[in-house]
Write a protein that holds these residues in place. Sequence first.
Motif, PDB file in Angstrom:
ATOM      1  N   MET A   1       6.777  -6.024  -3.201  1.00  0.00           N
ATOM      2  CA  MET A   1       6.661  -4.707  -3.853  1.00  0.00           C
ATOM      3  C   MET A   1       5.960  -3.699  -2.915  1.00  0.00           C
ATOM      4  SD  MET A   1       4.748  -3.737  -7.389  1.00  0.00           S
ATOM      5  CE  MET A   1       3.198  -3.778  -6.517  1.00  0.00           C
ATOM      6  N   THR A   2       6.436  -2.482  -2.914  1.00  0.00           N
ATOM      7  CA  THR A   2       5.816  -1.471  -2.062  1.00  0.00           C
ATOM      8  C   THR A   2       4.468  -1.081  -2.653  1.00  0.00           C
ATOM      9  OG1 THR A   2       7.960  -0.493  -2.445  1.00  0.00           O
ATOM     10  CG2 THR A   2       6.656   0.408  -0.661  1.00  0.00           C
ATOM     11  N   ARG A   3       3.498  -1.018  -1.781  1.00  0.00           N
ATOM     12  CA  ARG A   3       2.163  -0.741  -2.289  1.00  0.00           C
ATOM     13  C   ARG A   3       1.657   0.623  -1.848  1.00  0.00           C
ATOM     14  NH1 ARG A   3      -2.034  -5.390  -2.023  1.00  0.00           N
ATOM     15  NH2 ARG A   3      -1.312  -5.931   0.031  1.00  0.00           N
ATOM     16  N   ALA A   4       0.769   1.159  -2.669  1.00  0.00           N
ATOM     17  CA  ALA A   4       0.125   2.419  -2.286  1.00  0.00           C
ATOM     18  C   ALA A   4      -1.052   2.098  -1.371  1.00  0.00           C
ATOM     19  CB  ALA A   4      -0.351   3.140  -3.536  1.00  0.00           C
ATOM     20  N   VAL A   5      -1.311   2.976  -0.427  1.00  0.00           N
ATOM     21  CA  VAL A   5      -2.431   2.757   0.486  1.00  0.00           C
ATOM     22  C   VAL A   5      -3.361   3.967   0.493  1.00  0.00           C
ATOM     23  CG1 VAL A   5      -1.213   1.190   2.042  1.00  0.00           C
ATOM     24  CG2 VAL A   5      -1.131   3.653   2.470  1.00  0.00           C
ATOM     25  N   LYS A   6      -4.579   3.689   0.916  1.00  0.00           N
ATOM     26  CA  LYS A   6      -5.573   4.764   1.017  1.00  0.00           C
ATOM     27  C   LYS A   6      -6.156   4.764   2.425  1.00  0.00           C
ATOM     28  CE  LYS A   6      -9.796   4.417  -0.999  1.00  0.00           C
ATOM     29  NZ  LYS A   6     -10.691   4.453  -2.168  1.00  0.00           N
ATOM     30  N   ALA A   7      -6.137   5.919   3.073  1.00  0.00           N
ATOM     31  CA  ALA A   7      -6.771   6.047   4.390  1.00  0.00           C
ATOM     32  C   ALA A   7      -8.020   6.899   4.250  1.00  0.00           C
ATOM     33  CB  ALA A   7      -5.802   6.704   5.366  1.00  0.00           C
ATOM     34  N   THR A 116      -1.844  10.648   8.960  1.00  0.00           N
ATOM     35  CA  THR A 116      -1.083   9.755   9.843  1.00  0.00           C
ATOM     36  C   THR A 116      -1.244   8.303   9.395  1.00  0.00           C
ATOM     37  OG1 THR A 116      -1.450  11.286  11.667  1.00  0.00           O
ATOM     38  CG2 THR A 116      -0.777   9.045  12.269  1.00  0.00           C
ATOM     39  N   LEU A 117      -2.496   7.909   9.188  1.00  0.00           N
ATOM     40  CA  LEU A 117      -2.775   6.516   8.806  1.00  0.00           C
ATOM     41  C   LEU A 117      -2.140   6.154   7.462  1.00  0.00           C
ATOM     42  CD1 LEU A 117      -6.497   5.598   9.473  1.00  0.00           C
ATOM     43  CD2 LEU A 117      -4.464   4.299  10.084  1.00  0.00           C
ATOM     44  N   ALA A 118      -2.301   7.058   6.475  1.00  0.00           N
ATOM     45  CA  ALA A 118      -1.784   6.763   5.136  1.00  0.00           C
ATOM     46  C   ALA A 118      -0.256   6.706   5.147  1.00  0.00           C
ATOM     47  CB  ALA A 118      -2.274   7.817   4.142  1.00  0.00           C
ATOM     48  N   ALA A 119       0.376   7.668   5.805  1.00  0.00           N
ATOM     49  CA  ALA A 119       1.845   7.710   5.811  1.00  0.00           C
ATOM     50  C   ALA A 119       2.406   6.481   6.538  1.00  0.00           C
ATOM     51  CB  ALA A 119       2.326   8.999   6.480  1.00  0.00           C
ATOM     52  N   VAL A 120       1.861   6.170   7.699  1.00  0.00           N
ATOM     53  CA  VAL A 120       2.379   5.023   8.460  1.00  0.00           C
ATOM     54  C   VAL A 120       2.082   3.725   7.697  1.00  0.00           C
ATOM     55  CG1 VAL A 120       2.277   3.780  10.660  1.00  0.00           C
ATOM     56  CG2 VAL A 120       2.187   6.276  10.648  1.00  0.00           C
ATOM     57  N   GLY A 121       0.909   3.661   7.048  1.00  0.00           N
ATOM     58  CA  GLY A 121       0.567   2.490   6.244  1.00  0.00           C
ATOM     59  C   GLY A 121       1.557   2.292   5.102  1.00  0.00           C
ATOM     60  N   ALA A 122       1.864   3.383   4.379  1.00  0.00           N
ATOM     61  CA  ALA A 122       2.794   3.284   3.232  1.00  0.00           C
ATOM     62  C   ALA A 122       4.198   2.932   3.706  1.00  0.00           C
ATOM     63  CB  ALA A 122       2.812   4.603   2.465  1.00  0.00           C
ATOM     64  N   TRP A 123       4.674   3.573   4.745  1.00  0.00           N
ATOM     65  CA  TRP A 123       6.025   3.307   5.227  1.00  0.00           C
ATOM     66  C   TRP A 123       6.186   1.870   5.743  1.00  0.00           C
ATOM     67  CZ3 TRP A 123       5.824   8.625   7.974  1.00  0.00           C
ATOM     68  CH2 TRP A 123       6.541   9.581   7.234  1.00  0.00           C
ATOM     69  N   SER A 124       5.149   1.403   6.453  1.00  0.00           N
ATOM     70  CA  SER A 124       5.276   0.066   7.066  1.00  0.00           C
ATOM     71  C   SER A 124       4.728  -1.033   6.150  1.00  0.00           C
ATOM     72  CB  SER A 124       4.535   0.040   8.405  1.00  0.00           C
ATOM     73  OG  SER A 124       3.138   0.183   8.192  1.00  0.00           O
ATOM     74  N   GLU A 125       4.336  -0.647   4.933  1.00  0.00           N
ATOM     75  CA  GLU A 125       3.753  -1.584   3.965  1.00  0.00           C
ATOM     76  C   GLU A 125       2.584  -2.354   4.565  1.00  0.00           C
ATOM     77  OE1 GLU A 125       6.361  -3.652   1.317  1.00  0.00           O
ATOM     78  OE2 GLU A 125       8.064  -2.409   1.932  1.00  0.00           O
ATOM     79  N   LEU A 334      -6.847   0.962   3.424  1.00  0.00           N
ATOM     80  CA  LEU A 334      -7.093  -0.002   2.338  1.00  0.00           C
ATOM     81  C   LEU A 334      -5.942   0.006   1.345  1.00  0.00           C
ATOM     82  CD1 LEU A 334     -10.573   1.569   1.585  1.00  0.00           C
ATOM     83  CD2 LEU A 334     -10.308  -0.658   2.686  1.00  0.00           C
ATOM     84  N   PRO A 335      -5.753  -1.096   0.630  1.00  0.00           N
ATOM     85  CA  PRO A 335      -4.765  -1.066  -0.458  1.00  0.00           C
ATOM     86  C   PRO A 335      -5.332  -0.249  -1.624  1.00  0.00           C
ATOM     87  CG  PRO A 335      -5.872  -3.204  -0.360  1.00  0.00           C
ATOM     88  CD  PRO A 335      -6.427  -2.393   0.766  1.00  0.00           C
ATOM     89  N   VAL A 336      -4.458   0.300  -2.470  1.00  0.00           N
ATOM     90  CA  VAL A 336      -4.918   1.047  -3.645  1.00  0.00           C
ATOM     91  C   VAL A 336      -4.657   0.204  -4.882  1.00  0.00           C
ATOM     92  CG1 VAL A 336      -4.566   3.131  -5.044  1.00  0.00           C
ATOM     93  CG2 VAL A 336      -4.449   3.259  -2.561  1.00  0.00           C
ATOM     94  N   GLU A 337      -5.645   0.101  -5.742  1.00  0.00           N
ATOM     95  CA  GLU A 337      -5.465  -0.640  -6.994  1.00  0.00           C
ATOM     96  C   GLU A 337      -4.410   0.078  -7.829  1.00  0.00           C
ATOM     97  OE1 GLU A 337      -6.964  -3.462  -7.297  1.00  0.00           O
ATOM     98  OE2 GLU A 337      -8.052  -3.060  -5.434  1.00  0.00           O
ATOM     99  N   ASN A 339      -4.155   0.966 -10.952  1.00  0.00           N
ATOM    100  CA  ASN A 339      -4.583   2.042 -11.858  1.00  0.00           C
ATOM    101  C   ASN A 339      -5.206   3.243 -11.141  1.00  0.00           C
ATOM    102  OD1 ASN A 339      -6.879   0.854 -11.106  1.00  0.00           O
ATOM    103  ND2 ASN A 339      -7.567   0.267 -13.160  1.00  0.00           N
ATOM    104  N   ALA A 340      -5.328   3.146  -9.801  1.00  0.00           N
ATOM    105  CA  ALA A 340      -5.907   4.272  -9.063  1.00  0.00           C
ATOM    106  C   ALA A 340      -4.869   4.951  -8.181  1.00  0.00           C
ATOM    107  CB  ALA A 340      -7.059   3.773  -8.206  1.00  0.00           C
ATOM    108  N   ARG A 341      -3.584   4.698  -8.501  1.00  0.00           N
ATOM    109  CA  ARG A 341      -2.520   5.200  -7.631  1.00  0.00           C
ATOM    110  C   ARG A 341      -2.447   6.719  -7.520  1.00  0.00           C
ATOM    111  NH1 ARG A 341       3.112   2.234  -7.388  1.00  0.00           N
ATOM    112  NH2 ARG A 341       2.405   0.476  -6.172  1.00  0.00           N
ATOM    113  N   ALA A 342      -1.926   7.129  -6.371  1.00  0.00           N
ATOM    114  CA  ALA A 342      -1.715   8.557  -6.143  1.00  0.00           C
ATOM    115  C   ALA A 342      -0.721   9.115  -7.140  1.00  0.00           C
ATOM    116  CB  ALA A 342      -1.184   8.751  -4.733  1.00  0.00           C
TER     117      ALA A 342
END
Length: 342
Positions: A1-7, A116-125, A334-337, A339-342
Amino acid sequence: MTRAVKALAPSNIAFLKYWGKSDTTRQWPANDSFSMTLAQCRTETMARPFAGSDHVVQLNGTTISRGTASGAKIFKHLDYLAERLRFSDRLAITTHNLFPTGCGIASSASGLAALTLAAVGAWSESTSLDELESKDLSRHFLADLARMGSGSAGRSLFGGYVQWERGATPEEQDFRPLHGADHWRLADTIALVSSAEKAVSSSSGHSVAATSPFFAIRQSGLTERRDAMLAALTARDLATLGTYLETEALEMHAVMATMTPAACYILPQTEAVIATVRRLRRDGLQAYVTLDAGPNVHIISTQEDQPILVRHLQELHPDLGLLLDHVGPGPELLPVEENARA
Ligand code: PMV
């Protein structure tokens, strides 16, 4: 599953300044610069893939479009990243500064580094810097991506003290972590002189820096100054580093004030704070001033001396807002929980 990330990416304060480019398209700086990565002045950015026709960006609580000034910079960088890395998913981005917004502190270094970090993190899972590294997305590579959004953002990809080396060609420019944060616990006490929006952005300023008659003179002395400042940083010699620090900041502002069109960022209150710091120094306090592209004053001291400095500033400039920061360890992903998603 694709995950949300936090930079979480920090801002940085340059000791040796980047002002002017040799090549605008390739974002090639005219000279080396180096900075101290901050700990508190950070931007937090969340990103997750999103099934829409375009990215959705929320900046400090407001949804922004491609048409706005801040939107244009963010969307342009997202387009650049997507094209360079060949990612096609749209992203939902939520970003905010962890320092008071509208306080006049530049957020482009921390903002573009976090984006940069968040976008690359989300795209590359990827949900950590180590995971990015394992997918051949090294910190050096990420810094190279970030500097295309804002040159100083590349330095924010590392903690401690960081050099942006110009190199002999645009392809050879690179970021070099010089010392970790533990090398020297320096503090940055930021005197908030004005919260007004900058009349001249740094991107337009860089492009006309060379029109100043002082630009070439400045460039001719920078290698020597860089070496002396780097030696003082290695030796933890604040008296030497600090003396260069002030000359460097004021010289950059002399270039700014004499470009066409000129950018005069220094205000009477800026000068008043500089005079106070110089007086405190004559009384024995080791504190030195540097400035960004704005009127706020960054006062560099040891962390031990910061409370004494703050006490004096509060006494002598009771109306002045202060931000207390210090050298920091660099960015996080970091991964995003759920219930705290963007
Ligand atoms: O990264 P930019 O384009 O916002 O330029 C930064 C310019 C200064 O903050 C004035 C100096 C520096 O090296 O950070």
